[in-house]
Write a protein that holds these residues in place. Structure first.
Motif, PDB file in Angstrom:
ATOM      1  N   LYS A 109      -7.372   9.767  -4.936  1.00 60.73           N
ATOM      2  CA  LYS A 109      -6.739  10.982  -5.343  1.00 60.73           C
ATOM      3  C   LYS A 109      -7.506  11.889  -4.914  1.00 60.73           C
ATOM      4  O   LYS A 109      -8.717  11.851  -5.100  1.00 60.73           O
ATOM      5  CB  LYS A 109      -6.235  11.231  -6.613  1.00 60.73           C
ATOM      6  CG  LYS A 109      -4.978  10.151  -7.101  1.00 60.73           C
ATOM      7  CD  LYS A 109      -4.543  10.649  -8.516  1.00 60.73           C
ATOM      8  CE  LYS A 109      -3.556   9.592  -8.858  1.00 60.73           C
ATOM      9  NZ  LYS A 109      -3.129  10.086 -10.254  1.00 60.73           N
ATOM     10  N   ALA A 110      -7.073  12.899  -4.312  1.00 63.40           N
ATOM     11  CA  ALA A 110      -7.909  14.171  -3.976  1.00 63.40           C
ATOM     12  C   ALA A 110      -6.845  15.399  -3.749  1.00 63.40           C
ATOM     13  O   ALA A 110      -5.513  15.182  -3.525  1.00 63.40           O
ATOM     14  CB  ALA A 110      -8.481  14.183  -2.647  1.00 63.40           C
ATOM     15  N   SER A 111      -7.336  16.489  -4.400  1.00 55.53           N
ATOM     16  CA  SER A 111      -6.511  17.588  -4.711  1.00 55.53           C
ATOM     17  C   SER A 111      -7.235  19.045  -4.450  1.00 55.53           C
ATOM     18  O   SER A 111      -8.564  18.878  -4.826  1.00 55.53           O
ATOM     19  CB  SER A 111      -5.597  17.859  -5.669  1.00 55.53           C
ATOM     20  OG  SER A 111      -6.382  17.693  -6.995  1.00 55.53           O
ATOM     21  N   ALA A 112      -6.571  20.032  -4.131  1.00 47.55           N
ATOM     22  CA  ALA A 112      -7.396  21.413  -3.935  1.00 47.55           C
ATOM     23  C   ALA A 112      -6.249  22.247  -4.489  1.00 47.55           C
ATOM     24  O   ALA A 112      -4.974  22.368  -4.108  1.00 47.55           O
ATOM     25  CB  ALA A 112      -7.666  21.772  -2.578  1.00 47.55           C
ATOM     26  N   ALA A 152      -3.593   7.915  -2.394  1.00 47.73           N
ATOM     27  CA  ALA A 152      -3.305   6.217  -1.866  1.00 47.73           C
ATOM     28  C   ALA A 152      -3.497   5.219  -2.976  1.00 47.73           C
ATOM     29  O   ALA A 152      -4.497   5.193  -3.673  1.00 47.73           O
ATOM     30  CB  ALA A 152      -4.271   6.192  -0.568  1.00 47.73           C
ATOM     31  N   VAL A 153      -2.872   4.022  -2.742  1.00 51.34           N
ATOM     32  CA  VAL A 153      -2.975   2.899  -3.412  1.00 51.34           C
ATOM     33  C   VAL A 153      -3.245   1.879  -2.287  1.00 51.34           C
ATOM     34  O   VAL A 153      -2.162   1.478  -1.855  1.00 51.34           O
ATOM     35  CB  VAL A 153      -1.858   2.756  -4.456  1.00 51.34           C
ATOM     36  CG1 VAL A 153      -2.083   1.274  -5.224  1.00 51.34           C
ATOM     37  CG2 VAL A 153      -1.711   3.761  -5.425  1.00 51.34           C
ATOM     38  N   LEU A 154      -4.152   1.046  -2.431  1.00 55.14           N
ATOM     39  CA  LEU A 154      -4.469   0.138  -1.555  1.00 55.14           C
ATOM     40  C   LEU A 154      -4.677  -1.056  -2.175  1.00 55.14           C
ATOM     41  O   LEU A 154      -5.361  -1.403  -3.083  1.00 55.14           O
ATOM     42  CB  LEU A 154      -5.835   0.149  -0.490  1.00 55.14           C
ATOM     43  CG  LEU A 154      -5.811   1.557   0.237  1.00 55.14           C
ATOM     44  CD1 LEU A 154      -7.286   1.691   0.631  1.00 55.14           C
ATOM     45  CD2 LEU A 154      -4.687   1.439   1.207  1.00 55.14           C
ATOM     46  N   ARG A 155      -3.650  -2.297  -1.865  1.00 52.95           N
ATOM     47  CA  ARG A 155      -3.465  -3.529  -2.622  1.00 52.95           C
ATOM     48  C   ARG A 155      -4.256  -4.544  -1.517  1.00 52.95           C
ATOM     49  O   ARG A 155      -3.660  -4.779  -0.424  1.00 52.95           O
ATOM     50  CB  ARG A 155      -2.321  -3.954  -2.898  1.00 52.95           C
ATOM     51  CG  ARG A 155      -1.692  -2.947  -3.815  1.00 52.95           C
ATOM     52  CD  ARG A 155      -0.422  -3.168  -4.446  1.00 52.95           C
ATOM     53  NE  ARG A 155       0.338  -2.129  -5.036  1.00 52.95           N
ATOM     54  CZ  ARG A 155      -0.124  -1.625  -6.318  1.00 52.95           C
ATOM     55  NH1 ARG A 155      -1.094  -2.391  -7.089  1.00 52.95           N
ATOM     56  NH2 ARG A 155       0.569  -0.763  -7.147  1.00 52.95           N
ATOM     57  N   MET A 160     -10.695  18.327  -6.685  1.00 56.06           N
ATOM     58  CA  MET A 160     -10.592  17.188  -7.647  1.00 56.06           C
ATOM     59  C   MET A 160     -10.695  15.904  -6.736  1.00 56.06           C
ATOM     60  O   MET A 160      -9.881  15.850  -5.703  1.00 56.06           O
ATOM     61  CB  MET A 160      -9.568  17.113  -8.785  1.00 56.06           C
ATOM     62  CG  MET A 160      -9.559  15.794  -9.610  1.00 56.06           C
ATOM     63  SD  MET A 160      -8.823  14.231  -8.890  1.00 56.06           S
ATOM     64  CE  MET A 160      -7.274  14.731  -8.721  1.00 56.06           C
ATOM     65  N   VAL A 161     -11.676  14.998  -6.951  1.00 56.75           N
ATOM     66  CA  VAL A 161     -11.584  13.452  -6.130  1.00 56.75           C
ATOM     67  C   VAL A 161     -11.566  12.581  -7.158  1.00 56.75           C
ATOM     68  O   VAL A 161     -12.598  12.655  -8.055  1.00 56.75           O
ATOM     69  CB  VAL A 161     -12.705  13.541  -5.157  1.00 56.75           C
ATOM     70  CG1 VAL A 161     -12.678  12.273  -4.352  1.00 56.75           C
ATOM     71  CG2 VAL A 161     -12.615  14.765  -3.961  1.00 56.75           C
ATOM     72  N   ASN A 162     -10.956  11.663  -7.244  1.00 59.86           N
ATOM     73  CA  ASN A 162     -10.914  10.376  -8.046  1.00 59.86           C
ATOM     74  C   ASN A 162     -10.784   8.927  -7.361  1.00 59.86           C
ATOM     75  O   ASN A 162      -9.870   9.051  -6.315  1.00 59.86           O
ATOM     76  CB  ASN A 162      -9.981  10.518  -9.226  1.00 59.86           C
ATOM     77  CG  ASN A 162     -10.199   9.537 -10.396  1.00 59.86           C
ATOM     78  OD1 ASN A 162     -11.151   9.763 -11.112  1.00 59.86           O
ATOM     79  ND2 ASN A 162      -9.434   8.751 -10.485  1.00 59.86           N
ATOM     80  N   ASN A 187       0.875  -1.159   0.007  1.00 57.48           N
ATOM     81  CA  ASN A 187       0.091  -0.073   0.042  1.00 57.48           C
ATOM     82  C   ASN A 187       1.016   1.517   0.016  1.00 57.48           C
ATOM     83  O   ASN A 187       2.062   1.323   0.499  1.00 57.48           O
ATOM     84  CB  ASN A 187      -0.877   0.114   1.066  1.00 57.48           C
ATOM     85  CG  ASN A 187      -1.842  -1.180   1.198  1.00 57.48           C
ATOM     86  OD1 ASN A 187      -2.300  -1.610   0.118  1.00 57.48           O
ATOM     87  ND2 ASN A 187      -2.212  -1.544   2.425  1.00 57.48           N
ATOM     88  N   ARG A 188       0.337   2.349  -0.704  1.00 55.86           N
ATOM     89  CA  ARG A 188       1.105   3.494  -0.741  1.00 55.86           C
ATOM     90  C   ARG A 188       0.171   4.598  -0.426  1.00 55.86           C
ATOM     91  O   ARG A 188      -0.784   5.031  -0.827  1.00 55.86           O
ATOM     92  CB  ARG A 188       1.804   3.783  -2.121  1.00 55.86           C
ATOM     93  CG  ARG A 188       2.547   4.904  -2.114  1.00 55.86           C
ATOM     94  CD  ARG A 188       2.960   5.233  -3.476  1.00 55.86           C
ATOM     95  NE  ARG A 188       2.268   5.842  -4.016  1.00 55.86           N
ATOM     96  CZ  ARG A 188       2.292   6.374  -5.279  1.00 55.86           C
ATOM     97  NH1 ARG A 188       2.890   5.860  -6.119  1.00 55.86           N
ATOM     98  NH2 ARG A 188       1.255   7.311  -5.744  1.00 55.86           N
ATOM     99  N   TYR A 189       0.734   5.696   0.403  1.00 56.17           N
ATOM    100  CA  TYR A 189       0.069   6.940   0.581  1.00 56.17           C
ATOM    101  C   TYR A 189       1.086   8.146   0.593  1.00 56.17           C
ATOM    102  O   TYR A 189       2.322   8.091   0.615  1.00 56.17           O
ATOM    103  CB  TYR A 189      -0.019   6.820   2.364  1.00 56.17           C
ATOM    104  CG  TYR A 189      -1.020   5.702   2.658  1.00 56.17           C
ATOM    105  CD1 TYR A 189      -2.332   5.719   2.453  1.00 56.17           C
ATOM    106  CD2 TYR A 189      -0.356   4.422   3.220  1.00 56.17           C
ATOM    107  CE1 TYR A 189      -3.223   4.292   2.930  1.00 56.17           C
ATOM    108  CE2 TYR A 189      -1.130   3.475   3.602  1.00 56.17           C
ATOM    109  CZ  TYR A 189      -2.238   3.327   3.477  1.00 56.17           C
ATOM    110  OH  TYR A 189      -3.071   2.307   4.003  1.00 56.17           O
ATOM    111  N   ARG A 190       0.648   9.062   0.079  1.00 58.42           N
ATOM    112  CA  ARG A 190       1.173  10.349  -0.425  1.00 58.42           C
ATOM    113  C   ARG A 190       0.492  11.623  -0.096  1.00 58.42           C
ATOM    114  O   ARG A 190      -0.439  11.767  -0.392  1.00 58.42           O
ATOM    115  CB  ARG A 190       1.889   9.938  -1.963  1.00 58.42           C
ATOM    116  CG  ARG A 190       2.733  11.146  -2.395  1.00 58.42           C
ATOM    117  CD  ARG A 190       3.096  10.816  -3.646  1.00 58.42           C
ATOM    118  NE  ARG A 190       1.939  10.995  -4.510  1.00 58.42           N
ATOM    119  CZ  ARG A 190       2.110  11.390  -6.123  1.00 58.42           C
ATOM    120  NH1 ARG A 190       3.216  11.661  -6.620  1.00 58.42           N
ATOM    121  NH2 ARG A 190       0.969  11.495  -6.666  1.00 58.42           N
ATOM    122  N   LEU A 191       1.438  12.575   0.414  1.00 52.90           N
ATOM    123  CA  LEU A 191       0.805  13.936   0.596  1.00 52.90           C
ATOM    124  C   LEU A 191       1.414  14.738  -0.424  1.00 52.90           C
ATOM    125  O   LEU A 191       2.894  14.494  -0.696  1.00 52.90           O
ATOM    126  CB  LEU A 191       1.080  14.427   2.064  1.00 52.90           C
ATOM    127  CG  LEU A 191       0.357  13.712   3.106  1.00 52.90           C
ATOM    128  CD1 LEU A 191       0.476  14.301   4.565  1.00 52.90           C
ATOM    129  CD2 LEU A 191      -1.340  13.840   2.585  1.00 52.90           C
TER     130      LEU A 191
END
Length: 134
Positions: A47-50, A35-38, A66-68, A8-12
């Motif tokens: 993904k989310a961004s402002a 985030a990528v959850l396996r 954006m939220v995807n 799993n990967r989490y990124r800010l």
């Protein structure tokens, strides 16, 4: 970025840009998370961004959200289901400048959802797929 032992990967994310000239400036700031959850038989990507941008020569400000989310489910080698949803919002405002060169205010809001199903048996020359998108 943080990567777990299970994959799993989490990124800010943060990005800040500033450009200045004698008669104008441009500022852009972005915050994001993804985030990528396996998981067993499935994967989830989110993904989310402002973002906010100020452009002084046009006396203009824009905001972008954006939220995807993507989900992939594969219960066995024969079946797979891919599902996606996203939201997008963009808003631009500006004050009248002396030469009237600025663009009009505008807002764009989008939302979509889709799902696609695949059926591919190993022992037959048959493949079927279908999807829906709204």
């Amino acid at each position: 970025s943080f990567l777990t032992e299970s994959g799993n990967r989490y990124r800010l994310r943060y990005d800040n840009n500033h450009y200045a000239a004698p008669s104008s400036s441009y500022d852009d700031e972005l915050f994001g998370v993804d985030a990528v959850l396996r998981l067993p038989k499935q994967t989830l990507l989110a993904k989310a961004s402002a973002e906010q941008t100020d452009y002084s020569v046009l006396n203009q400000r824009s905001t972008n959200y954006m939220v995807n989310v993507d989900h992939f489910y594969y219960p066995d080698r024969t079946w797979r289901v891919d599902t996606m949803g996203n939201l997008y919002s963009y808003d631009r405002t500006s004050q009248l400048v002396a030469l009237g060169t600025n663009q009009p205010d505008s807002t764009t809001d989008l939302a979509q959802f889709s799902s696609f199903v695949f059926y591919r048996p190993d022992d037959r020359p048959l493949s079927v797929s279908g999807g829906i998108r709204v």
